[in-house]
Design a protein around this motif. Sequence first.
Motif, mmCIF file in Angstrom:
data_model
loop_
_atom_site.group_PDB
_atom_site.id
_atom_site.type_symbol
_atom_site.label_atom_id
_atom_site.label_comp_id
_atom_site.label_asym_id
_atom_site.label_seq_id
_atom_site.Cartn_x
_atom_site.Cartn_y
_atom_site.Cartn_z
ATOM 1 N N LYS A 42 0.812 -1.221 0.000
ATOM 2 C CA LYS A 42 0.000 0.000 0.000
ATOM 3 C C LYS A 42 0.842 1.266 0.000
ATOM 4 O O LYS A 42 2.033 1.244 0.346
ATOM 5 N N LEU A 43 0.174 2.340 -0.363
ATOM 6 C CA LEU A 43 0.809 3.645 -0.493
ATOM 7 C C LEU A 43 -0.096 4.687 0.149
ATOM 8 O O LEU A 43 -1.311 4.648 -0.028
ATOM 9 N N ALA A 44 0.507 5.620 0.885
ATOM 10 C CA ALA A 44 -0.256 6.765 1.395
ATOM 11 C C ALA A 44 0.289 8.032 0.755
ATOM 12 O O ALA A 44 1.508 8.150 0.525
ATOM 13 N N CYS B 41 2.547 -2.980 -9.217
ATOM 14 C CA CYS B 41 1.450 -3.245 -8.281
ATOM 15 C C CYS B 41 0.203 -3.724 -9.021
ATOM 16 O O CYS B 41 -0.104 -3.217 -10.099
ATOM 17 N N SER B 42 -0.515 -4.648 -8.390
ATOM 18 C CA SER B 42 -1.758 -5.141 -8.993
ATOM 19 C C SER B 42 -2.880 -4.114 -8.786
ATOM 20 O O SER B 42 -2.727 -3.136 -8.044
ATOM 21 N N GLY B 43 -4.001 -4.406 -9.388
ATOM 22 C CA GLY B 43 -5.158 -3.538 -9.234
ATOM 23 C C GLY B 43 -5.672 -3.482 -7.802
ATOM 24 O O GLY B 43 -6.379 -2.554 -7.423
ATOM 25 N N GLU B 44 -5.317 -4.484 -6.999
ATOM 26 C CA GLU B 44 -5.763 -4.537 -5.597
ATOM 27 C C GLU B 44 -4.906 -3.682 -4.680
ATOM 28 O O GLU B 44 -5.232 -3.512 -3.501
ATOM 29 N N LEU C 197 -5.799 0.645 -6.682
ATOM 30 C CA LEU C 197 -5.168 1.161 -7.900
ATOM 31 C C LEU C 197 -6.113 1.010 -9.099
ATOM 32 O O LEU C 197 -6.190 1.892 -9.955
ATOM 33 N N SER C 198 -6.855 -0.088 -9.124
ATOM 34 C CA SER C 198 -7.785 -0.312 -10.256
ATOM 35 C C SER C 198 -8.953 0.672 -10.266
ATOM 36 O O SER C 198 -9.595 0.850 -11.298
#
Length: 135
Positions: A72-74, A101-104, A120-121
């Motif tokens: 994850k990213l903030a 990174c995947s769409g999740e 991300l998706s």
Amino acid sequence: MTDLELIDAAKEASRQSYSPYSKFKVGAALLSDDGSLYKGCNVENASYGATCCAERTALFTAVADGKRRFSKLAVAGSSDGTFAIITQPCGVCLQALSEFCSGEFEVLLTDKIGIRKMKLSDYLPYPFEKASMEG
Ligand code: THU
């Protein structure tokens, strides 16, 4: 690491922002699969197009350190230190993230109300990818 801790790390990273042109300080905090944390800030340039966003600074720092899997990213941005309005990641950063990174993959944003969690998706359902060049 909790979502709140990751947001706090992004806010902390924004203090290093080099943004003499926009005066908009952005920080990003990227968590790798192994639990390592990578922080980044926006780094502007007199030739505006050479500017690098906080998200890509964090991503490229992590990749340069040998990490390629992330959870994850903030992102947190502010011109006055209040982080009152959500800073949405730009399209270039979303495309850069989609390489690894995947769409999740989770994108955490913050404003004066609290934390918003996206995937991300949600932003980029159809990234340009290696398979896009196989036809
Ligand atoms: N910026 C980021 O660092 N990340 C974003 O998600 C949006 C925009 C930076 C680039 C530039 O230094 C400033 O914010 C204004 O666009």
